[in-house]
Write an enzyme that holds these catalytic residues in place. Sequence first.
Site, PDB file in Angstrom:
ATOM      1  N   HIS A 159       7.143  14.417  59.895  1.00 15.92           N
ATOM      2  CA  HIS A 159       8.353  14.503  60.729  1.00 15.92           C
ATOM      3  C   HIS A 159       9.625  14.194  59.949  1.00 15.92           C
ATOM      4  O   HIS A 159      10.653  13.892  60.536  1.00 15.92           O
ATOM      5  CB  HIS A 159       8.231  13.579  61.953  1.00 15.92           C
ATOM      6  CG  HIS A 159       7.123  13.978  62.883  1.00 15.92           C
ATOM      7  ND1 HIS A 159       6.704  13.216  63.948  1.00 15.92           N
ATOM      8  CD2 HIS A 159       6.341  15.084  62.903  1.00 15.92           C
ATOM      9  CE1 HIS A 159       5.713  13.829  64.580  1.00 15.92           C
ATOM     10  NE2 HIS A 159       5.466  14.957  63.955  1.00 15.92           N
ATOM     11  N   CYS A 170      24.905  24.946  54.249  1.00 10.69           N
ATOM     12  CA  CYS A 170      24.370  25.401  52.955  1.00 10.69           C
ATOM     13  C   CYS A 170      22.927  24.963  52.730  1.00 10.69           C
ATOM     14  O   CYS A 170      22.277  25.388  51.785  1.00 10.69           O
ATOM     15  CB  CYS A 170      25.259  24.935  51.797  1.00 10.69           C
ATOM     16  SG  CYS A 170      25.147  23.152  51.478  1.00 10.69           S
ATOM     17  N   SER A 229      -0.116   7.366  69.592  1.00 19.38           N
ATOM     18  CA  SER A 229      -0.555   7.655  70.960  1.00 19.38           C
ATOM     19  C   SER A 229      -1.334   8.963  71.013  1.00 19.38           C
ATOM     20  O   SER A 229      -1.949   9.273  72.027  1.00 19.38           O
ATOM     21  CB  SER A 229       0.646   7.708  71.907  1.00 19.38           C
ATOM     22  OG  SER A 229       1.578   8.661  71.443  1.00 19.38           O
TER      23      SER A 229
HETATM   24  N1  APR Z   1      -1.165  -1.786  66.078  1.00 17.31           N
HETATM   25  C1  APR Z   1      -1.838  -0.682  66.494  1.00 17.31           C
HETATM   26  N2  APR Z   1      -1.381   0.163  67.420  1.00 17.31           N
HETATM   27  C2  APR Z   1      -0.195  -0.114  67.977  1.00 17.31           C
HETATM   28  C3  APR Z   1       0.558  -1.268  67.629  1.00 17.31           C
HETATM   29  C4  APR Z   1       0.023  -2.108  66.626  1.00 17.31           C
HETATM   30  N3  APR Z   1       0.659  -3.217  66.220  1.00 17.31           N
HETATM   31  N4  APR Z   1       1.687  -1.270  68.366  1.00 17.31           N
HETATM   32  C5  APR Z   1       1.648  -0.179  69.121  1.00 17.31           C
HETATM   33  N5  APR Z   1       0.510   0.524  68.899  1.00 17.31           N
HETATM   34  C6  APR Z   1       0.109   1.831  69.442  1.00 17.31           C
HETATM   35  C7  APR Z   1       0.414   2.054  70.901  1.00 17.31           C
HETATM   36  O1  APR Z   1      -0.676   1.616  71.705  1.00 17.31           O
HETATM   37  C8  APR Z   1       0.574   3.562  70.938  1.00 17.31           C
HETATM   38  O2  APR Z   1      -0.664   4.210  71.166  1.00 17.31           O
HETATM   39  O3  APR Z   1       0.860   2.782  68.731  1.00 17.31           O
HETATM   40  C9  APR Z   1       1.053   3.930  69.530  1.00 17.31           C
HETATM   41  C10 APR Z   1       2.505   4.353  69.426  1.00 17.31           C
HETATM   42  O4  APR Z   1       2.650   5.556  70.118  1.00 17.31           O
HETATM   43  P1  APR Z   1       4.034   6.336  70.182  1.00 17.31           P
HETATM   44  O5  APR Z   1       5.125   5.402  70.512  1.00 17.31           O
HETATM   45  O6  APR Z   1       3.830   7.508  71.067  1.00 17.31           O
HETATM   46  O7  APR Z   1       4.269   6.801  68.662  1.00 17.31           O
HETATM   47  P2  APR Z   1       3.683   8.080  67.906  1.00 17.31           P
HETATM   48  O8  APR Z   1       2.299   8.372  68.317  1.00 17.31           O
HETATM   49  O9  APR Z   1       3.945   7.850  66.475  1.00 17.31           O
HETATM   50  O10 APR Z   1       4.635   9.228  68.426  1.00 17.31           O
HETATM   51  C11 APR Z   1       4.523  10.497  67.841  1.00 17.31           C
HETATM   52  O11 APR Z   1       6.460  11.166  69.033  1.00 17.31           O
HETATM   53  O12 APR Z   1       8.675  11.030  69.797  1.00 17.31           O
HETATM   54  C12 APR Z   1       7.833  11.485  68.814  1.00 17.31           C
HETATM   55  O13 APR Z   1       8.557  12.175  66.724  1.00 17.31           O
HETATM   56  C13 APR Z   1       8.177  11.008  67.410  1.00 17.31           C
HETATM   57  O14 APR Z   1       6.725  10.776  65.508  1.00 17.31           O
HETATM   58  C14 APR Z   1       6.883  10.455  66.876  1.00 17.31           C
HETATM   59  C15 APR Z   1       5.866  11.161  67.750  1.00 17.31           C
END
Ligand code: APR
Length: 289
Positions: A159, A170, A229
């Site tokens: 990303h 440009c 997630s």
């Molecule tokens: N250790 C393990 N898991 C964790 C922790 C932790 N300390 N803290 C949070 N989580 C988990 C949550 O349970 C959740 O499932 O991390 C996940 C975070 O999910 P999102 O906030 O949806 O992040 P992500 O999956 O990276 O999102 C993907 O969504 O908005 C877009 O471009 C953005 O790259 C991002 C993409």
Amino acid sequence: MVATVSEVLTVGFFPGAFSAKLTRLHGPNRLGAVHAAKQLSAHPISQARDWIEDAQSIAVLTGAGISAESGIPTFRGPGGLWNNRRPEDLATPQAFARDPKLVWEWYVWRRERVAAAQPNPGHQALAKVEARGVQCTLITQNVDGLHRAAGSRNLLELHGNLWRERCVVCGREVENHDSSARPLPPRCSCGGMLRPGVVWFGEALPAAAIDQAVQAAQHCDVFLVCGTSAVVYPAAALPQRAIAAGARVIEVNLEETPFSQFAHVSLRGKCGELLPQIIRVPPCPESLI
Ligand code: APR
């Protein structure tokens, strides 16, 4: 086939063909037919550790959760960035065209959070896999640069990166770690507007990065899914690819995700606590101590 990122804009996307647009998974059952066998011969943590230790080739997919313990907010869940903001206002090309100053202000705020953050034991454990000398591809959806700061080098930033900027006229790309005050939106030397070097919803992922990520998923022995997630495509399709190609897939997450039921081992807890437990670092030879 083009791959664009979508959570809010693309409906009815996947399964089957692989597209590289940012896309959200609609409902937990879209993972379809791939089902992993879950007969474990050991405790899940020991099993995960043994698989990682035996692997010749490891691929890892990380998401915002791995940086949560460094103080970087995740996107979803309690305190998540999308709880009180709309991606349509801040993370689409249309939002930028409508109000580039607003979008930049949000990215400057995020840069300030990241600038104050350090890699945590989760980032460090993953960097150690690479240092062990096995083939390791670290695929991240994060734009914070903390994997590189921890020492990971074979890194695919699907990303983009918060510190990169690209001219909309440009196309020149620059890296800028100075988040001090400047007029927003910033300008390129050609006079064109600079935009953050990240992939917004509905945009194509960097083709080379997603191609390499797919290759890594299809050729690894072990695939680790950490702190995501697993709802945003195409990244969320990578663990399924790994399962289909015969890899052992290990998930580390605080909570159950739509992918959990398909992982061979799904570990509940913090990346910063679990990854150091399942990634064993060989002790230093006594002569080096
Ligand atoms: N250790 C393990 N898991 C964790 C922790 C932790 N300390 N803290 C949070 N989580 C988990 C949550 O349970 C959740 O499932 O991390 C996940 C975070 O999910 P999102 O906030 O949806 O992040 P992500 O999956 O990276 O999102 C993907 O969504 O908005 C877009 O471009 C953005 O790259 C991002 C993409």
